[in-house]
Design a protein around this motif. Structure first.
Motif, mmCIF file in Angstrom:
data_model
loop_
_atom_site.group_PDB
_atom_site.id
_atom_site.type_symbol
_atom_site.label_atom_id
_atom_site.label_comp_id
_atom_site.label_asym_id
_atom_site.label_seq_id
_atom_site.Cartn_x
_atom_site.Cartn_y
_atom_site.Cartn_z
ATOM 1 N N ASP A 92 25.894 -15.535 -40.404
ATOM 2 C CA ASP A 92 26.868 -15.999 -39.728
ATOM 3 C C ASP A 92 27.886 -14.588 -39.370
ATOM 4 O O ASP A 92 28.550 -14.813 -38.403
ATOM 5 C CB ASP A 92 27.626 -16.682 -40.571
ATOM 6 C CG ASP A 92 27.135 -18.320 -40.793
ATOM 7 O OD1 ASP A 92 26.448 -18.601 -40.191
ATOM 8 O OD2 ASP A 92 27.643 -18.816 -42.018
ATOM 9 N N LYS A 93 27.533 -13.647 -40.072
ATOM 10 C CA LYS A 93 28.283 -12.237 -39.790
ATOM 11 C C LYS A 93 27.975 -11.681 -38.428
ATOM 12 O O LYS A 93 28.552 -10.934 -37.824
ATOM 13 C CB LYS A 93 28.456 -11.392 -40.755
ATOM 14 C CG LYS A 93 29.061 -11.782 -42.152
ATOM 15 C CD LYS A 93 29.021 -10.576 -43.113
ATOM 16 C CE LYS A 93 29.818 -11.214 -44.111
ATOM 17 N NZ LYS A 93 29.533 -9.993 -45.551
ATOM 18 N N PHE A 94 26.947 -12.085 -37.879
ATOM 19 C CA PHE A 94 26.284 -11.435 -36.637
ATOM 20 C C PHE A 94 27.167 -11.613 -35.473
ATOM 21 O O PHE A 94 27.333 -10.980 -34.509
ATOM 22 C CB PHE A 94 24.743 -11.810 -36.354
ATOM 23 C CG PHE A 94 24.160 -11.152 -35.263
ATOM 24 C CD1 PHE A 94 24.403 -9.601 -35.173
ATOM 25 C CD2 PHE A 94 23.216 -11.796 -33.973
ATOM 26 C CE1 PHE A 94 23.835 -8.903 -34.120
ATOM 27 C CE2 PHE A 94 22.838 -10.901 -33.332
ATOM 28 C CZ PHE A 94 22.975 -9.595 -33.110
ATOM 29 N N ILE A 95 27.618 -12.815 -35.303
ATOM 30 C CA ILE A 95 28.609 -13.295 -34.212
ATOM 31 C C ILE A 95 29.867 -12.328 -33.931
ATOM 32 O O ILE A 95 30.096 -11.734 -32.932
ATOM 33 C CB ILE A 95 29.087 -14.736 -34.252
ATOM 34 C CG1 ILE A 95 27.766 -15.444 -34.084
ATOM 35 C CG2 ILE A 95 29.958 -15.042 -33.207
ATOM 36 C CD1 ILE A 95 28.414 -16.948 -34.333
ATOM 37 N N LYS A 96 30.529 -12.114 -35.273
ATOM 38 C CA LYS A 96 31.510 -11.215 -35.309
ATOM 39 C C LYS A 96 30.985 -9.802 -35.028
ATOM 40 O O LYS A 96 31.536 -8.987 -34.367
ATOM 41 C CB LYS A 96 32.287 -11.301 -36.589
ATOM 42 C CG LYS A 96 33.442 -10.318 -36.874
ATOM 43 C CD LYS A 96 34.662 -10.508 -36.059
ATOM 44 C CE LYS A 96 35.373 -11.829 -36.329
ATOM 45 N NZ LYS A 96 36.386 -11.981 -35.585
ATOM 46 N N ALA A 97 30.020 -9.468 -35.705
ATOM 47 C CA ALA A 97 29.324 -8.069 -35.532
ATOM 48 C C ALA A 97 29.164 -7.714 -34.139
ATOM 49 O O ALA A 97 29.361 -6.651 -33.613
ATOM 50 C CB ALA A 97 28.057 -7.767 -36.455
ATOM 51 N N GLN A 98 28.717 -8.622 -33.127
ATOM 52 C CA GLN A 98 28.303 -8.246 -31.598
ATOM 53 C C GLN A 98 29.708 -8.002 -30.903
ATOM 54 O O GLN A 98 29.625 -6.737 -30.205
ATOM 55 C CB GLN A 98 27.870 -9.730 -31.184
ATOM 56 C CG GLN A 98 26.263 -9.868 -31.630
ATOM 57 C CD GLN A 98 25.601 -10.885 -30.888
ATOM 58 O OE1 GLN A 98 26.167 -12.236 -30.853
ATOM 59 N NE2 GLN A 98 24.535 -10.762 -29.997
ATOM 60 N N ALA A 99 30.815 -8.627 -31.575
ATOM 61 C CA ALA A 99 32.347 -8.262 -30.850
ATOM 62 C C ALA A 99 32.297 -6.908 -31.231
ATOM 63 O O ALA A 99 33.092 -6.329 -30.450
ATOM 64 C CB ALA A 99 33.184 -9.306 -31.464
ATOM 65 N N LEU A 100 31.938 -6.301 -31.973
ATOM 66 C CA LEU A 100 32.304 -5.027 -32.776
ATOM 67 C C LEU A 100 31.415 -4.061 -32.529
ATOM 68 O O LEU A 100 31.053 -2.935 -33.092
ATOM 69 C CB LEU A 100 32.968 -5.126 -34.328
ATOM 70 C CG LEU A 100 33.984 -5.856 -34.362
ATOM 71 C CD1 LEU A 100 34.403 -6.157 -35.891
ATOM 72 C CD2 LEU A 100 35.393 -5.042 -33.971
#
Length: 389
Positions: A242-250
């Motif tokens: 689930d962390k990958f979505i936020k990670a892509q934004a960063l």
């Protein structure tokens, strides 16, 4: 930046009664109760906390994972922003009403560490999770309403409406007009720790490749720092997809879930990067993860930066001869920033949009819901949950 109105000097030199989240034992729920906060002594600052967030270091200390640092009752918290209520004798660079952030890794400016350009350590006020009282007189500035001392944490103790901090651990950001006080909270620990590791410790450059092990707030701050430096490939490694979505934004370009990998993670990364990344960052605090991070870098020049807090007594999982392949490993504290002298410049850069801060704030809760905020962080549902007072 306009200072919030409070007290107007009426509390100066007096004991303040206020609310705090007090931990009475390892892993026990925080108790919101009235405490006494004593006046600042020589070279100390009393701060009215406006926002405080939670870091995994708070979780580790609260759980008592390192037996040597168990000290209760205690007020945790080390990432916050606030306004100066009063200052003790000798304090000249900070005045009542200034907007400030406390920092766990202080800078006295006078010791040999502070004067060394190669270090951001401080002989007297460097990070010390074992310290539980003020440095000047070995006493606490907190007490229960019945007079029993309550211990400090990480030079800061921000889970309270008022705290007392050594002036060496206070950064004046009053003149940073481009960031509101809510965002300034992030500059107290997590974001500069991660971004600084990419900028100051690794010196990530344009076109380089990076692997980040652990996509919590610090790991994502590393990714954001690498993105801002022009890294061409940023591989995020975490067991929570689930962390990958936020990670892509960063800035994260690729994602690996170790639980789904058919071969060791370091082998996957070597295949993806033609021999290994230029830089890896270990942000999980696990020895096995550290070994993967080390072996994921390229022979000849690969650098691994350790940011995770390792509470296990296990030693480095690296054979000395493996260092003869040209890979290097180094630790990083507070991103290599000298807090008082360099953090204001970093804050200015953040205000210009060089580093994106908004994505790090995932939740906001009233201070009284600190236990819920801990649950959100431990379950991996939040990066930074801001507690407002």
């Amino acid at each position: 930046m306009t200072s919030p109105e409070f007290a107007n000097g009426e509390t100066r030199g007096k004991i303040i009664t206020c609310k705090a989240a007090v931990a009475y034992g390892p892993g026990e729920p925080f108790v919101i109760e009235q405490i006494h906060v004593h006046p600042p002594q020589n070279m100390e600052v009393r701060i009215k906390i406006l926002y405080s967030s939670i870091c995994h270091t708070d979780v580790s200390g609260w759980k008592g994972e390192n037996e040597a640092q168990r000290a209760f009752p205690r007020i945790f918290g080390h990432e916050a922003s606030g306004v100066v209520e009063s200052v003790g004798k000798g304090v000249s660079e900070i005045k009542e009403g200034d907007i400030v952030v406390p920092i766990f890794n202080g800078e006295c400016g006078e010791c040999c560490y502070c004067k060394c350009e190669k270090s951001n350590m401080c002989e007297r006020f460097g990070v010390n999770p074992m310290r539980k009282v003020m440095e000047s007189d070995g006493r606490s500035r907190f007490s229960t309403i019945h007079g029993k001392p309550i211990f400090h944490f990480m030079n800061t103790s921000t889970f309270t409406e008022y705290t007392v901090v050594d002036s060496a651990c206070v950064v004046n950001l009053h003149h940073v007009q481009t960031l509101n006080i809510k965002k300034l909270t992030l500059l107290s620990c997590g974001v500069p720790t991660g971004v600084g590791a990419a900028w100051n410790i690794a010196n990530v450059h344009s076109g380089s490749s990076v692997a980040v092990f652990g996509l919590g707030a610090v790991g994502l701050a590393v990714a954001e720092g690498a993105r801002a430096s022009g890294a061409s490939k940023i591989i995020g490694v975490d067991i929570n997809p689930d962390k990958f979505i936020k990670a892509q934004a960063l800035g994260v370009t690729d994602f690996i879930n170790p639980r789904e990998a058919e071969k060791p993670v370091y082998e996957r990364i070597r295949e993806m990067t033609n021999g290994g990344v230029d830089f890896s960052f270990e942000c999980a605090g696990l020895s096995d993860v550290l070994r993967d991070a080390f072996l994921s870098t390229h022979e000849g020049w690969g650098l691994t930066v350790v940011l995770g807090i390792h509470t296990s007594p296990r030693l480095l999982p690296i054979h000395p001869m493996e260092l003869f392949d040209g890979r290097r490993i180094v630790g990083s504290v507070f991103g290599g920033f000298k807090g008082r002298s360099q953090l204001p410049h970093f804050a200015t850069k953040c205000g210009r949009g060089v580093v994106k801060l908004d994505d790090f704030i995932t939740h906001e809760l009233p201070f009284e819901e600190v236990n819920k905020a801990f649950d959100l962080l431990i379950s991996g549902k939040s990066l930074r949950c801001l507690l407002h007072f």
